[in-house]
Design a protein around this motif. Sequence first.
Motif, short mmCIF file in Angstrom:
data_model
loop_
_atom_site.label_atom_id
_atom_site.label_comp_id
_atom_site.label_asym_id
_atom_site.label_seq_id
_atom_site.Cartn_x
_atom_site.Cartn_y
_atom_site.Cartn_z
N ALA A 3 0.83 -1.21 0.00
CA ALA A 3 0.00 0.00 0.00
C ALA A 3 0.86 1.26 0.00
O ALA A 3 0.57 2.23 -0.71
N LYS A 4 1.94 1.27 0.78
CA LYS A 4 2.83 2.43 0.84
C LYS A 4 3.49 2.68 -0.52
O LYS A 4 3.74 3.83 -0.90
N ASP A 5 3.77 1.59 -1.24
CA ASP A 5 4.41 1.71 -2.55
C ASP A 5 3.44 2.15 -3.64
O ASP A 5 3.86 2.43 -4.77
N SER A 22 -1.55 -4.51 -6.25
CA SER A 22 -1.60 -5.95 -6.02
C SER A 22 -2.13 -6.24 -4.63
O SER A 22 -2.31 -5.33 -3.81
N ALA A 23 -2.38 -7.51 -4.37
CA ALA A 23 -2.92 -7.93 -3.07
C ALA A 23 -2.04 -9.02 -2.47
O ALA A 23 -1.19 -9.61 -3.14
N VAL A 24 -2.27 -9.29 -1.20
CA VAL A 24 -1.53 -10.31 -0.46
C VAL A 24 -2.55 -11.26 0.15
O VAL A 24 -3.64 -10.85 0.55
N ALA A 55 -6.42 -4.06 9.85
CA ALA A 55 -7.61 -3.22 9.87
C ALA A 55 -7.25 -1.75 10.06
O ALA A 55 -7.74 -0.87 9.34
N VAL A 56 -6.37 -1.48 11.01
CA VAL A 56 -6.00 -0.10 11.32
C VAL A 56 -5.31 0.57 10.12
O VAL A 56 -5.56 1.74 9.82
N TYR A 57 -4.47 -0.20 9.43
CA TYR A 57 -3.72 0.36 8.31
C TYR A 57 -4.37 0.07 6.95
O TYR A 57 -3.78 0.37 5.91
N ASN A 58 -5.57 -0.53 6.99
CA ASN A 58 -6.32 -0.79 5.76
C ASN A 58 -5.46 -1.54 4.73
O ASN A 58 -5.41 -1.22 3.55
N ALA A 59 -4.77 -2.56 5.22
CA ALA A 59 -3.83 -3.30 4.38
C ALA A 59 -4.55 -4.16 3.35
O ALA A 59 -5.58 -4.77 3.64
N ALA A 73 -9.32 -5.81 -1.80
CA ALA A 73 -7.99 -5.43 -1.33
C ALA A 73 -7.31 -4.51 -2.33
O ALA A 73 -6.74 -3.47 -1.96
N ARG A 74 -7.36 -4.87 -3.60
CA ARG A 74 -6.68 -4.07 -4.63
C ARG A 74 -7.33 -2.69 -4.77
O ARG A 74 -6.65 -1.73 -5.17
N ALA A 75 -8.60 -2.61 -4.48
CA ALA A 75 -9.33 -1.34 -4.61
C ALA A 75 -9.15 -0.43 -3.40
O ALA A 75 -9.77 0.64 -3.32
#
Length: 395
Positions: A180-182, A186-188, A210-214, A272-274
Amino acid sequence: MTVESTPARTPRRSAGSKAGTTGTKRTTRTTKKSTEPALVQLLTPEGKRVKNAEYDQYVADITAEELRGLYRDMVLTRRFDAEATSLQRQGELGLWASLLGQEAAQIGSGRALRDDDYVFPTYREHGVAWCRGVDPTNLLGMFRGVNNGGWDPNSNNFHLYTIVIGSQTLHATGYAMGVAKDGADSAVIAYFGDGASSQGDVAEAFTFSAVYNAPVVFFCQNNQWAISEPTEKQSRVPLYQRAQGYGFPGVRVDGNDVLASLAVTKWALERARAGEGPTLIEAFTYRMGAHTTSDDPTRYRGDEERQAWEAKDPILRLRRYLESKKYADDTFFEELESESEALGRRVREAVRAMPDPDSFAVFENVYADGHALVDEERAQFAAYQASFADADGGK
């Protein structure tokens, strides 16, 4: 609606529960039917296609060729798994964790992934490894004791197997936060079992994701038994409902239904990707064999339970569907049988060509500067090994 996004009341215990007493009286128990959680299913055990308003769209354009591909994936994965089990029984592997019965959950979710998605497995995701292009023979070196993994995780975006229970969920969460930072799209996905759901690492992974919306999908294969402990000893509620407390969706899917597993995982990965954050998928399935080859499941569960789940076999139900729709003929099944046997031979030959593990490697790298106790234990083990040669006349 299957996906839970708001808190729900804790359901009363089912008739099979051992908990739920107050004082000297037993609490009134409801029937299994009234407490059965929602289950996403697109293909019944009889091989009948059923509609689902939420998830049909994710497999609406699947072709007959792709369905045959899913069937082939499951058959070859099961054949590889059976060969590995046999090799362990013959002394070629130190241990093996079978996926027998869980092929649909793994192949369905594995085929939902894009090439740029990243996978964090446990030690049983042989079907997912197959989907990611990891050669089956590369999975066996660790179980023979000749390497620590056997493949480059970055070549297939498939991490090395994780033996420590639940820790890979934290690894996946941290990796997803980095994705997400990058700014990648993509998803994990992180795989774990129902037993691992009780680990603190999993709870921490849920919190941070959840907190970081990963962009991470937690894929729990609930195969009913954490070694000898049933799922009812892991949770008072269905496992997918745990996601509610962390603030993200949870869904329970029929883990013996490859179409449903494919559809639900596609949905979760797209979320996740969205940028919509994590999802918990509970794939409700069954471990048909032992937890590992060191386990004896007959000591804690009855034959009738396994027989009931054999009727829900993931491979059989897809075959019934293929035959009913005339998507596959006898030639297809015969050729696949031949391919399956060829895979078994290749795996057997590859393992027998591997070197024997170094019996003394366990004593290395324990301490940076060595240790007197380890030295003593090494000497004791060397004497033990030498006793066999002495008993055989030095041969």
